[in-house]
Design a protein around this motif. Sequence first.
Motif, mmCIF file in Angstrom:
data_model
loop_
_atom_site.group_PDB
_atom_site.id
_atom_site.type_symbol
_atom_site.label_atom_id
_atom_site.label_comp_id
_atom_site.label_asym_id
_atom_site.label_seq_id
_atom_site.Cartn_x
_atom_site.Cartn_y
_atom_site.Cartn_z
ATOM 1 N N HIS A 46 0.817 -1.148 -0.067
ATOM 2 C CA HIS A 46 -0.294 0.001 -0.022
ATOM 3 C C HIS A 46 0.748 1.299 0.198
ATOM 4 N N PHE A 47 0.204 2.350 -0.531
ATOM 5 C CA PHE A 47 1.217 3.483 -0.722
ATOM 6 C C PHE A 47 1.656 4.055 0.681
ATOM 7 N N HIS A 48 0.724 3.828 1.769
ATOM 8 C CA HIS A 48 1.113 4.237 3.141
ATOM 9 C C HIS A 48 2.375 3.477 3.644
ATOM 10 N N ASP A 49 2.499 2.411 3.011
ATOM 11 C CA ASP A 49 3.605 1.580 3.653
ATOM 12 C C ASP A 49 4.802 2.158 3.301
ATOM 13 N N LEU A 50 5.044 2.859 2.353
ATOM 14 C CA LEU A 50 6.179 3.849 1.925
ATOM 15 C C LEU A 50 6.657 4.771 3.065
ATOM 16 N N ARG A 51 5.500 5.316 3.689
ATOM 17 C CA ARG A 51 5.662 6.333 4.674
ATOM 18 C C ARG A 51 6.127 5.524 6.025
ATOM 19 N N HIS A 52 5.495 4.484 6.259
ATOM 20 C CA HIS A 52 5.886 3.692 7.378
ATOM 21 C C HIS A 52 7.258 3.210 7.547
ATOM 22 N N THR A 53 7.598 2.617 6.182
ATOM 23 C CA THR A 53 9.041 2.096 5.954
ATOM 24 C C THR A 53 9.963 3.283 6.043
ATOM 25 N N GLY A 54 9.737 4.576 5.559
ATOM 26 C CA GLY A 54 10.989 5.449 5.532
ATOM 27 C C GLY A 54 11.040 5.876 7.041
ATOM 28 N N ASN A 55 9.911 6.202 7.577
ATOM 29 C CA ASN A 55 9.753 6.620 9.131
ATOM 30 C C ASN A 55 10.729 5.501 9.983
ATOM 31 N N THR A 56 10.204 4.300 9.825
ATOM 32 C CA THR A 56 11.039 3.328 10.525
ATOM 33 C C THR A 56 12.518 3.328 10.427
ATOM 34 N N LEU A 57 12.898 3.291 9.203
ATOM 35 C CA LEU A 57 14.377 3.445 8.765
ATOM 36 C C LEU A 57 14.893 4.890 9.408
ATOM 37 N N ALA A 58 14.195 5.868 9.340
ATOM 38 C CA ALA A 58 14.855 7.096 10.109
ATOM 39 C C ALA A 58 14.937 6.890 11.545
ATOM 40 N N ALA A 59 13.947 6.080 12.168
ATOM 41 C CA ALA A 59 14.002 5.828 13.741
ATOM 42 C C ALA A 59 15.340 4.901 13.990
ATOM 43 N N THR A 60 15.525 3.795 12.976
ATOM 44 C CA THR A 60 16.650 3.055 13.268
ATOM 45 C C THR A 60 17.757 3.653 12.822
ATOM 46 N N GLY A 61 17.879 4.702 12.274
ATOM 47 C CA GLY A 61 18.836 5.551 11.847
ATOM 48 C C GLY A 61 19.306 6.319 12.979
ATOM 49 N N GLN A 70 8.441 15.819 13.532
ATOM 50 C CA GLN A 70 8.351 16.682 12.590
ATOM 51 C C GLN A 70 8.321 16.330 11.332
ATOM 52 N N ARG A 71 9.067 15.027 11.112
ATOM 53 C CA ARG A 71 8.960 14.297 9.609
ATOM 54 C C ARG A 71 7.556 14.112 9.208
ATOM 55 N N MET A 72 6.942 13.758 10.025
ATOM 56 C CA MET A 72 5.531 13.106 9.819
ATOM 57 C C MET A 72 4.370 14.167 10.005
ATOM 58 N N GLY A 73 4.583 15.173 10.633
ATOM 59 C CA GLY A 73 3.775 16.355 10.890
ATOM 60 C C GLY A 73 2.775 15.838 12.141
ATOM 61 N N HIS A 74 3.139 15.129 13.101
ATOM 62 C CA HIS A 74 2.537 14.620 14.084
ATOM 63 C C HIS A 74 2.588 15.545 15.182
ATOM 64 N N SER A 75 1.464 15.824 16.016
ATOM 65 C CA SER A 75 1.873 16.789 17.463
ATOM 66 C C SER A 75 1.691 15.721 18.548
ATOM 67 N N SER A 76 1.330 14.435 18.418
ATOM 68 C CA SER A 76 1.304 13.432 19.368
ATOM 69 C C SER A 76 2.527 12.507 19.381
ATOM 70 N N VAL A 77 3.071 12.396 20.409
ATOM 71 C CA VAL A 77 4.411 11.386 20.813
ATOM 72 C C VAL A 77 3.953 10.108 20.327
ATOM 73 N N ARG A 78 2.639 9.872 20.742
ATOM 74 C CA ARG A 78 2.194 8.305 20.640
ATOM 75 C C ARG A 78 2.181 7.966 19.215
ATOM 76 N N ALA A 79 1.875 8.865 18.273
ATOM 77 C CA ALA A 79 1.903 8.604 16.792
ATOM 78 C C ALA A 79 3.296 8.384 16.462
ATOM 79 N N ALA A 80 4.312 9.186 16.939
ATOM 80 C CA ALA A 80 5.781 8.945 16.404
ATOM 81 C C ALA A 80 6.345 7.757 17.028
#
Length: 121
Positions: A46-61, A70-80
């Motif tokens: 799914h297209f949203h899988d790209l967002r999840h993968t990119g942000n997971t790679l950023a986290a492991t990096g 900030q990357r995802m535009g979230h205001s909630s820590v829980r979402a990040a």
Amino acid sequence: MHLDLHAESSRTGLLFTGARGGQLRRNNYRRIWLRAVEKAGLGDVHFHDLRHTGNTLAATGGATTRELMQRMGHSSVRAALIYQHLVNGRDHAIAAHVDEQIKKVRPADSAAEGPEEVSGT
């Protein structure tokens, strides 16, 4: 290769564009996405899988929770925190880093001696 052929060249340019280089429109996006996934042999992606993968790679990096927000535009820590689930396996890397920091301030010869013995009186 995708970036060279399909994406806009600027730092803030679109990664996915239509046939004439414009922004994908809601009415033709799904058809284009499904064709691309099939051509790439990716199966059920799914297209949203790209967002999840990119942000997971950023986290492991090493991206912090604040950076992920900030990357995802979230205001909630829980979402990040969702994207940091793979970071939990970093215990060995963290321990190695702590060990290296200790070695920088502790002379090697005193580390080899071990703890001092306490004599009983």
